[in-house]
Design a protein around this motif. Structure first.
Motif, PDB file in Angstrom:
ATOM      1  N   ASP A   1      72.494-115.661  17.295  1.00 21.16           N
ATOM      2  CA  ASP A   1      72.031-114.701  16.296  1.00 21.16           C
ATOM      3  C   ASP A   1      70.555-114.404  16.571  1.00 21.16           C
ATOM      4  O   ASP A   1      70.030-114.743  17.632  1.00 21.16           O
ATOM      5  N   SER A   2      69.896-113.771  15.611  1.00 21.25           N
ATOM      6  CA  SER A   2      68.499-113.390  15.817  1.00 21.25           C
ATOM      7  C   SER A   2      67.578-114.584  16.032  1.00 21.25           C
ATOM      8  O   SER A   2      66.497-114.439  16.601  1.00 21.25           O
ATOM      9  N   SER A   3      67.994-115.765  15.626  1.00 21.11           N
ATOM     10  CA  SER A   3      67.194-116.965  15.898  1.00 21.11           C
ATOM     11  C   SER A   3      67.080-117.208  17.399  1.00 21.11           C
ATOM     12  O   SER A   3      66.068-117.747  17.862  1.00 21.11           O
ATOM     13  N   GLY A   4      68.091-116.814  18.144  1.00 23.21           N
ATOM     14  CA  GLY A   4      68.039-116.917  19.600  1.00 23.21           C
ATOM     15  C   GLY A   4      66.976-116.009  20.190  1.00 23.21           C
ATOM     16  O   GLY A   4      66.307-116.364  21.160  1.00 23.21           O
ATOM     17  N   ILE A   5      66.809-114.840  19.589  1.00 20.76           N
ATOM     18  CA  ILE A   5      65.750-113.927  20.028  1.00 20.76           C
ATOM     19  C   ILE A   5      64.392-114.583  19.814  1.00 20.76           C
ATOM     20  O   ILE A   5      63.510-114.515  20.673  1.00 20.76           O
ATOM     21  N   ALA A   6      64.227-115.248  18.679  1.00 19.54           N
ATOM     22  CA  ALA A   6      62.958-115.949  18.404  1.00 19.54           C
ATOM     23  C   ALA A   6      62.694-117.040  19.434  1.00 19.54           C
ATOM     24  O   ALA A   6      61.557-117.209  19.889  1.00 19.54           O
ATOM     25  N   VAL A   7      63.733-117.766  19.830  1.00 15.23           N
ATOM     26  CA  VAL A   7      63.577-118.801  20.861  1.00 15.23           C
ATOM     27  C   VAL A   7      63.140-118.162  22.176  1.00 15.23           C
ATOM     28  O   VAL A   7      62.222-118.647  22.850  1.00 15.23           O
ATOM     29  N   ILE A   8      63.768-117.058  22.551  1.00 17.57           N
ATOM     30  CA  ILE A   8      63.428-116.375  23.803  1.00 17.57           C
ATOM     31  C   ILE A   8      61.991-115.870  23.761  1.00 17.57           C
ATOM     32  O   ILE A   8      61.230-116.043  24.723  1.00 17.57           O
ATOM     33  N   LEU A   9      61.590-115.272  22.647  1.00 17.92           N
ATOM     34  CA  LEU A   9      60.219-114.766  22.535  1.00 17.92           C
ATOM     35  C   LEU A   9      59.191-115.890  22.593  1.00 17.92           C
ATOM     36  O   LEU A   9      58.138-115.746  23.229  1.00 17.92           O
ATOM     37  N   ARG A  10      59.498-117.010  21.973  1.00 21.51           N
ATOM     38  CA  ARG A  10      58.567-118.144  22.022  1.00 21.51           C
ATOM     39  C   ARG A  10      58.470-118.706  23.446  1.00 21.51           C
ATOM     40  O   ARG A  10      57.371-119.033  23.916  1.00 21.51           O
ATOM     41  N   LEU A  11      59.594-118.800  24.124  1.00 19.15           N
ATOM     42  CA  LEU A  11      59.590-119.279  25.504  1.00 19.15           C
ATOM     43  C   LEU A  11      58.845-118.294  26.410  1.00 19.15           C
ATOM     44  O   LEU A  11      58.067-118.700  27.272  1.00 19.15           O
ATOM     45  N   HIS A  12      59.051-117.009  26.192  1.00 15.65           N
ATOM     46  CA  HIS A  12      58.331-115.975  26.953  1.00 15.65           C
ATOM     47  C   HIS A  12      56.814-116.142  26.771  1.00 15.65           C
ATOM     48  O   HIS A  12      56.056-116.137  27.742  1.00 15.65           O
ATOM     49  N   LYS A  13      56.389-116.325  25.515  1.00 17.82           N
ATOM     50  CA  LYS A  13      54.959-116.498  25.227  1.00 17.82           C
ATOM     51  C   LYS A  13      54.412-117.749  25.896  1.00 17.82           C
ATOM     52  O   LYS A  13      53.334-117.737  26.483  1.00 17.82           O
ATOM     53  N   ARG A  14      55.173-118.820  25.835  1.00 15.60           N
ATOM     54  CA  ARG A  14      54.725-120.080  26.439  1.00 15.60           C
ATOM     55  C   ARG A  14      54.588-119.940  27.955  1.00 15.60           C
ATOM     56  O   ARG A  14      53.613-120.409  28.543  1.00 15.60           O
ATOM     57  N   MET A  15      55.552-119.301  28.601  1.00 13.41           N
ATOM     58  CA  MET A  15      55.474-119.115  30.055  1.00 13.41           C
ATOM     59  C   MET A  15      54.310-118.201  30.412  1.00 13.41           C
ATOM     60  O   MET A  15      53.591-118.450  31.374  1.00 13.41           O
ATOM     61  N   LYS A  16      54.096-117.165  29.640  1.00 14.83           N
ATOM     62  CA  LYS A  16      53.013-116.219  29.903  1.00 14.83           C
ATOM     63  C   LYS A  16      51.647-116.893  29.788  1.00 14.83           C
ATOM     64  O   LYS A  16      50.732-116.600  30.564  1.00 14.83           O
ATOM     65  N   LEU A  17      51.503-117.802  28.824  1.00 17.20           N
ATOM     66  CA  LEU A  17      50.233-118.516  28.645  1.00 17.20           C
ATOM     67  C   LEU A  17      49.847-119.347  29.862  1.00 17.20           C
ATOM     68  O   LEU A  17      48.669-119.588  30.105  1.00 17.20           O
ATOM     69  N   THR A  18      50.836-119.784  30.614  1.00 21.05           N
ATOM     70  CA  THR A  18      50.566-120.595  31.806  1.00 21.05           C
ATOM     71  C   THR A  18      50.644-119.775  33.096  1.00 21.05           C
ATOM     72  O   THR A  18      50.650-120.330  34.186  1.00 21.05           O
ATOM     73  N   GLY A  19      50.733-118.453  32.950  1.00 18.33           N
ATOM     74  CA  GLY A  19      50.794-117.590  34.126  1.00 18.33           C
ATOM     75  C   GLY A  19      52.186-117.485  34.719  1.00 18.33           C
ATOM     76  O   GLY A  19      52.359-116.956  35.813  1.00 18.33           O
ATOM     77  N   GLY A  20      53.188-117.988  34.006  1.00 17.71           N
ATOM     78  CA  GLY A  20      54.561-117.953  34.519  1.00 17.71           C
ATOM     79  C   GLY A  20      55.342-116.778  33.968  1.00 17.71           C
ATOM     80  O   GLY A  20      54.825-115.952  33.213  1.00 17.71           O
ATOM     81  N   ARG A  21      56.590-116.720  34.391  1.00 15.46           N
ATOM     82  CA  ARG A  21      57.473-115.638  33.961  1.00 15.46           C
ATOM     83  C   ARG A  21      58.774-116.222  33.440  1.00 15.46           C
ATOM     84  O   ARG A  21      59.182-117.313  33.826  1.00 15.46           O
ATOM     85  N   LEU A  22      59.438-115.452  32.590  1.00 11.30           N
ATOM     86  CA  LEU A  22      60.743-115.808  32.053  1.00 11.30           C
ATOM     87  C   LEU A  22      61.708-114.677  32.328  1.00 11.30           C
ATOM     88  O   LEU A  22      61.350-113.506  32.211  1.00 11.30           O
ATOM     89  N   ALA A  23      62.928-115.030  32.693  1.00 17.42           N
ATOM     90  CA  ALA A  23      64.022-114.066  32.801  1.00 17.42           C
ATOM     91  C   ALA A  23      65.240-114.666  32.117  1.00 17.42           C
ATOM     92  O   ALA A  23      65.454-115.877  32.166  1.00 17.42           O
TER      93      ALA A  23
END
Length: 109
Positions: free
Chosen positions: A55-77
């Motif tokens: 559900d939409s909670s999964g979107i929140a998990v993906i967005l948080r993981l995206h932010k975390r990877m971006k903070l360290t210069g990484g990428r998420l797919a």
């Protein structure tokens, strides 16, 4: 929900299995944070082929993981979402921030 992690050459593959709903989202993010802290990946592939519900909670998990990877210069797919999670992803428009890809598996040619 279960999470299987596999790291190879700086790329972390997280395979989520089961249901990712509001009950499972917080626990999933805590587990993912622990894996990220331990392995320090350069990039992350979030495999949703094993999810039978999101559900939409999964979107929140993906967005948080995206932010975390971006903070360290990484990428998420996001890769190989099952049909129901793919409908949620499509409805959210998240592909504007996080690429969604389908991989070719053995025997699919």
């Amino acid at each position: 929900m279960k999470i299987r992690a596999e790291s190879k050459e700086g790329v972390l593959r997280l395979r989520l299995m089961g249901e990712l709903d509001h009950h499972a989202a917080n626990a999933a993010m805590r587990e993912i944070d622990g894996i990220l802290d331990r392995l320090l990946p350069r990039d992350c592939a979030l495999d949703l082929s094993g999810l039978n519900f999101m559900d939409s909670s999964g979107i929140a998990v993906i967005l948080r993981l995206h932010k975390r990877m971006k903070l360290t210069g990484g990428r998420l797919a996001v890769i190989d979402p099952a049909p129901q999670p793919l409908r949620v992803l499509d409805a959210s428009g998240i592909e504007r921030l996080v690429p969604i890809a389908m991989t070719i598996k053995e025997g699919q040619r």
